[in-house]
Design a protein around this motif. Structure first.
Motif, PDB file in Angstrom:
ATOM      1  N   GLU A 276       0.843  -1.202   0.000  1.00  0.00           N
ATOM      2  CA  GLU A 276       0.000   0.000   0.000  1.00  0.00           C
ATOM      3  C   GLU A 276       0.875   1.247   0.000  1.00  0.00           C
ATOM      4  N   ARG A 277       0.284   2.353  -0.449  1.00  0.00           N
ATOM      5  CA  ARG A 277       0.970   3.643  -0.401  1.00  0.00           C
ATOM      6  C   ARG A 277       0.059   4.656   0.271  1.00  0.00           C
ATOM      7  N   PHE A 278       0.645   5.485   1.117  1.00  0.00           N
ATOM      8  CA  PHE A 278      -0.158   6.487   1.826  1.00  0.00           C
ATOM      9  C   PHE A 278      -0.861   7.418   0.846  1.00  0.00           C
ATOM     10  N   SER A 279      -0.165   7.858  -0.189  1.00  0.00           N
ATOM     11  CA  SER A 279      -0.768   8.780  -1.148  1.00  0.00           C
ATOM     12  C   SER A 279      -1.971   8.161  -1.856  1.00  0.00           C
ATOM     13  N   SER A 280      -1.912   6.862  -2.126  1.00  0.00           N
ATOM     14  CA  SER A 280      -3.048   6.184  -2.770  1.00  0.00           C
ATOM     15  C   SER A 280      -4.254   6.121  -1.844  1.00  0.00           C
ATOM     16  N   LEU A 281      -4.010   5.889  -0.552  1.00  0.00           N
ATOM     17  CA  LEU A 281      -5.109   5.843   0.408  1.00  0.00           C
ATOM     18  C   LEU A 281      -5.748   7.226   0.567  1.00  0.00           C
ATOM     19  N   VAL A 282      -4.906   8.280   0.580  1.00  0.00           N
ATOM     20  CA  VAL A 282      -5.449   9.634   0.638  1.00  0.00           C
ATOM     21  C   VAL A 282      -6.319   9.905  -0.580  1.00  0.00           C
ATOM     22  N   ASN A 283      -5.849   9.512  -1.749  1.00  0.00           N
ATOM     23  CA  ASN A 283      -6.611   9.743  -2.977  1.00  0.00           C
ATOM     24  C   ASN A 283      -7.942   8.998  -2.945  1.00  0.00           C
ATOM     25  N   GLU A 284      -7.921   7.780  -2.421  1.00  0.00           N
ATOM     26  CA  GLU A 284      -9.135   6.965  -2.324  1.00  0.00           C
ATOM     27  C   GLU A 284     -10.173   7.624  -1.413  1.00  0.00           C
ATOM     28  N   VAL A 285      -9.725   8.060  -0.248  1.00  0.00           N
ATOM     29  CA  VAL A 285     -10.641   8.709   0.693  1.00  0.00           C
ATOM     30  C   VAL A 285     -11.119  10.047   0.127  1.00  0.00           C
ATOM     31  N   ARG A 286     -10.222  10.779  -0.507  1.00  0.00           N
ATOM     32  CA  ARG A 286     -10.577  12.073  -1.098  1.00  0.00           C
ATOM     33  C   ARG A 286     -11.669  11.898  -2.148  1.00  0.00           C
ATOM     34  N   ALA A 287     -11.565  10.856  -2.969  1.00  0.00           N
ATOM     35  CA  ALA A 287     -12.581  10.605  -4.000  1.00  0.00           C
ATOM     36  C   ALA A 287     -13.930  10.282  -3.369  1.00  0.00           C
ATOM     37  N   SER A 288     -13.911   9.469  -2.312  1.00  0.00           N
ATOM     38  CA  SER A 288     -15.152   9.116  -1.623  1.00  0.00           C
ATOM     39  C   SER A 288     -15.814  10.351  -1.009  1.00  0.00           C
ATOM     40  N   LEU A 289     -15.015  11.172  -0.329  1.00  0.00           N
ATOM     41  CA  LEU A 289     -15.559  12.374   0.302  1.00  0.00           C
ATOM     42  C   LEU A 289     -16.029  13.387  -0.737  1.00  0.00           C
ATOM     43  N   ALA A 290     -15.310  13.488  -1.853  1.00  0.00           N
ATOM     44  CA  ALA A 290     -15.707  14.433  -2.904  1.00  0.00           C
ATOM     45  C   ALA A 290     -17.113  14.123  -3.408  1.00  0.00           C
ATOM     46  N   MET A 291     -17.403  12.848  -3.671  1.00  0.00           N
ATOM     47  CA  MET A 291     -18.734  12.469  -4.148  1.00  0.00           C
ATOM     48  C   MET A 291     -19.791  12.745  -3.086  1.00  0.00           C
ATOM     49  N   ARG A 292     -19.455  12.464  -1.848  1.00  0.00           N
ATOM     50  CA  ARG A 292     -20.431  12.693  -0.783  1.00  0.00           C
ATOM     51  C   ARG A 292     -20.736  14.180  -0.622  1.00  0.00           C
ATOM     52  N   TYR A 293     -19.693  15.021  -0.625  1.00  0.00           N
ATOM     53  CA  TYR A 293     -19.905  16.457  -0.461  1.00  0.00           C
ATOM     54  C   TYR A 293     -20.642  17.065  -1.652  1.00  0.00           C
ATOM     55  N   LEU A 294     -20.288  16.623  -2.868  1.00  0.00           N
ATOM     56  CA  LEU A 294     -20.923  17.187  -4.063  1.00  0.00           C
ATOM     57  C   LEU A 294     -22.412  16.845  -4.129  1.00  0.00           C
ATOM     58  N   ALA A 295     -22.798  15.758  -3.470  1.00  0.00           N
ATOM     59  CA  ALA A 295     -24.218  15.372  -3.467  1.00  0.00           C
ATOM     60  C   ALA A 295     -25.057  16.249  -2.549  1.00  0.00           C
ATOM     61  N   GLN A 296     -24.395  17.136  -1.775  1.00  0.00           N
ATOM     62  CA  GLN A 296     -25.112  18.033  -0.873  1.00  0.00           C
ATOM     63  C   GLN A 296     -25.148  19.433  -1.478  1.00  0.00           C
ATOM     64  N   PRO A 297     -26.323  19.935  -1.832  1.00  0.00           N
ATOM     65  CA  PRO A 297     -26.402  21.208  -2.567  1.00  0.00           C
ATOM     66  C   PRO A 297     -25.911  22.421  -1.797  1.00  0.00           C
ATOM     67  N   ARG A 298     -25.907  22.355  -0.467  1.00  0.00           N
ATOM     68  CA  ARG A 298     -25.501  23.522   0.331  1.00  0.00           C
ATOM     69  C   ARG A 298     -23.996  23.768   0.306  1.00  0.00           C
ATOM     70  N   GLN A 299     -23.224  22.800  -0.159  1.00  0.00           N
ATOM     71  CA  GLN A 299     -21.779  22.939  -0.137  1.00  0.00           C
ATOM     72  C   GLN A 299     -21.269  23.361  -1.511  1.00  0.00           C
ATOM     73  N   SER A 300     -20.601  24.492  -1.577  1.00  0.00           N
ATOM     74  CA  SER A 300     -20.086  24.994  -2.847  1.00  0.00           C
ATOM     75  C   SER A 300     -18.858  24.197  -3.273  1.00  0.00           C
ATOM     76  N   VAL A 301     -18.587  24.212  -4.567  1.00  0.00           N
ATOM     77  CA  VAL A 301     -17.410  23.522  -5.090  1.00  0.00           C
ATOM     78  C   VAL A 301     -16.142  24.114  -4.479  1.00  0.00           C
ATOM     79  N   SER A 302     -16.140  25.434  -4.273  1.00  0.00           N
ATOM     80  CA  SER A 302     -14.985  26.089  -3.669  1.00  0.00           C
ATOM     81  C   SER A 302     -14.758  25.587  -2.243  1.00  0.00           C
TER      82      SER A 302
END
Length: 343
Positions: A276-302
């Protein structure tokens, strides 16, 4: 390796499901679970199967608005004893702070998915609840159930009528809030930046009148004698830590390794030994959180860009496009369109 959780929440689900017009046995069978989970709280089941039970319940058509309260209702019914073999140890801790600190070392007895992090700022403390699942979004029912279980521990230590300063959820508010307000209190914030509970910092150290140091030691000795099933997954531990720390601007290897009690170099080496690589795990979690946050209309892309550790929205957009094949704004528009169409 699947993410496993105790089946205790399903023993609560059974009666509550019938109350809102859902057949719990049928729901479990459709989710691929044996109905014995409804009466056996200490089974280890896939977290994905538990989530599937809630999906089946929501799709049943029986009291859909009531079905949306299942997580909150199970949390409301949760008692300290529902923490299973860990409950005696928690009950006899001298303070809430100590009780929360005892969860992580024995988390494998409760859930591979859940982590709780205490953040203290001046006179306020926030209990951040993070869930690592195989899905980008764990689902509001699972989140509300988990935050509800943590709140039950808080009230076991601070009094049954204890009212936190606020309860936060990252997902959108349900159609009806009567059950949520009855259990969580009037100060609920949906579309928030985190899932968890806010309380006075002093409450973390309020003395527990029921604490007994001898019973606590006895309980810990018993827990340490119990066999641990399955191997400890360092990668999963890192994922949980990143889920908690990344949205707070602390997703680098230094704070993550500190939370795990390792040096950054040791963490890197142990991950590499496991392929495993730490950077890959960060990227994996970041992708999961990005989808979750984008699904909430109150949160801006910025705002989402900032929470995920990007220096500017354009950098977030480039990263997201590389990961998902389209800019975050287009992904969000398609997500909302699917929601309106009921898909």
């Amino acid at each position: 390796m699947p993410i496993l959780v105790r089946s205790a929440s399903l023993t609560k689900y059974s009666e509550i499901a019938r109350h809102v017009g859902i057949d719990p046995v049928r729901a479990l069978r459709e989710a691929g679970l044996d109905p014995s989970c409804l009466t056996t709280p200490d089974l280890r089941i896939p977290e994905a199967s538990l989530a599937r039970v809630f999906e089946v319940s929501l799709a049943s058509g029986a009291g859909r608005a009531e079905s949306r309260t299942l997580g909150a209702r199970i949390g409301e019914a949760w008692r300290l004893s529902d923490f299973g073999s860990l409950s005696l140890l928690l009950q006899h801790q001298p303070t809430l702070r100590e009780a929360l600190a005892r969860i992580e070392p024995y988390r494998h007895m409760l859930s591979d998915s859940v982590s709780v992090q205490v953040e203290e700022v001046e006179n306020t403390a926030a209990l951040h609840v993070a869930l690592v699942t195989a899905r980008p979004d764990p689902g509001p029912e699972i989140v509300e159930l988990t935050v509800g279980a943590v709140l039950s521990l808080v009230r076991a230590m601070l009094g049954a009528q204890y009212a936190p300063r606020a309860v936060h959820f990252a997902h959108a508010a349900p159609e009806r809030l009567q059950v949520h307000r009855r259990f969580f209190g009037a100060r609920i914030e949906f579309g928030s930046e985190f899932d968890g509970i806010v309380l006075a910092r002093a409450d973390l150290d309020r003395a527990n009148p029921l604490a007994d140091v001898h019973l606590a030691r006895y309980a810990q000795d018993l827990l340490d004698l119990q066999p641990r099933f399955g191997e400890v997954s360092l990668a999963d531990d890192v994922r949980r830590a990143i889920h908690l720390l990344l949205p707070r601007g602390a997703g680098a290897i230094e704070p993550v390794s500190e939370r795990l009690g390792l040096t950054p170099r040791t963490l890197q080496r142990q991950l590499e030994q496991r392929g495993e690589r730490f950077s890959s795990l960060v990227n994996e979690v970041r992708a999961s959180l990005a989808m979750r946050y984008l699904a909430q209309p109150r949160q801006s892309v910025s705002d989402i860009s900032d929470r995920l550790g990007f220096s500017e929205p354009s950098a977030f957009s480039r990263w997201f496009s590389a990961e998902f094949g389209q800019p975050p704004s287009r992904w969000r528009t398609a997500c909302f369109a699917r929601g309106r169409d009921g898909h």
